[in-house]
Design a protein around this motif. Structure first.
Motif: not given
Length: 299
Positions: A97, A99, A134, A136, A148, A151
């Protein structure tokens, strides 16, 4: 997929969402100001960490951009600067991922004594909640956005939770910060402090409580020659949620560094070593460390 059952994952997720689960600068200073005659600076940084627990193998990369631009100089000894910072995190391996974090913009006023190598600054800033874009968290912490979330969390751990507002999702932050530096021919000394109120941003109709972040650091470096600085930085961070049934968490890190200064530019290498739970000790089986290389120029 990153192994979700490993012991380190809950600690990382807790640290990442400490400011957001109830809803659900600037570069860390090492005395890198090369010349008090300079008025502005841009710098880029890249961090690396290899995470390995059980069958999971993940490479983490963290690019960052930092800038400081002179807005005004009312007198020969006073100034006002605009600060910007943007940090990202990328993972590759069992899960991948990328971000981008929350961009930061702030203003600091200060004064300097060029003859004696002294500078002090203080000011305020804001972050924008870019991490909300995002999505997520749509499926919860262990949904499709898990990689994500993980990360970003590991990216924050690589910095020892310093400037947590740059990577903690689902919030915008109001930040107060200040620093002081004393630079001499054969050594540099300095310290910096920061306080952030991480304000929850509504996500899919949910909101939560404010989280407070307090951080402080001190550093020292020796100069065997004018163009080379060798030193270390010690930093401490406290993350304190204001919601019920959520405990505060502290983070300690030691950061040795080497910096070369050539003309108006600099190149620096740093090793971030987390010293205590939940991220340390750095070189234990589940500890977290990171290597950073940065470079920039004054103008």
């Amino acid at each position: 997929m990153i192994a979700r059952s490993q012991a380190l994952a809950p600690a990382l997720l807790f640290a990442s969402v400490l400011a957001s689960s109830t809803l659900a600068h600037a570069q860390a200073s090492t005395g890198e100001l090369r010349d008090h005659e300079s008025t502005s600076r841009i710098a880029v940084e890249l961090g690396y960490y290899h995470w390995s627990v059980g069958m999971s193998e993940v490479e983490l990369f963290q690019p960052s951009f930092y800038g400081s631009f002179r807005l005004a100089a009312p007198t020969e000894t006073t100034f006002v600067d605009l600060d910007v910072a943007w940090r990202a995190a990328g993972s590759a391996g069992d899960g991948s991922a990328f971000r981008a974090g929350n961009p930061y913009v702030g203003v600091r006023a200060g004064m300097h004594d060029r003859e004696n190598g002294f500078r002090v600054r203080g000011g305020l800033g804001l972050t924008a909640p870019l991490t909300n874009l995002y999505d997520d968290y749509r499926g919860g912490l262990l949904g499709d956005g898990f990689v994500g979330i993980f990360t970003l969390a590991l990216g924050g751990a690589m910095q020892g939770a310093w400037d947590a507002w740059l990577t903690v999702p689902l919030n915008m932050a109001v930040v107060a910060r200040g620093d002081v530096e004393w630079r001499q021919e054969y050594f540099d000394l300095g310290a910096e402090v920061g306080f952030g109120a991480l304000l929850p941003v509504e996500y899919e109709g949910q909101t939560g409580d404010t989280t407070l972040a307090l951080q402080g650091a001190a550093w020292a470096a020796g100069r065997p020659i004018p163009e080379l600085a060798i030193g270390a930085r010690f930093q401490a961070v406290m993350i304190a949620p204001t919601g019920e049934d959520m405990d505060s968490e502290g983070y300690l890190a030691l950061v040795p560094f080497v910096r070369g200064e050539i003309g108006a530019g600099f190149v620096e290498g740093r090793l971030v070593m987390n010293l205590d739970d939940p991220y340390g000790f750095a070189f234990d089986d589940e500890g977290i460390w990171a290597v950073y290389v940065s470079g920039g120029a004054d103008f």
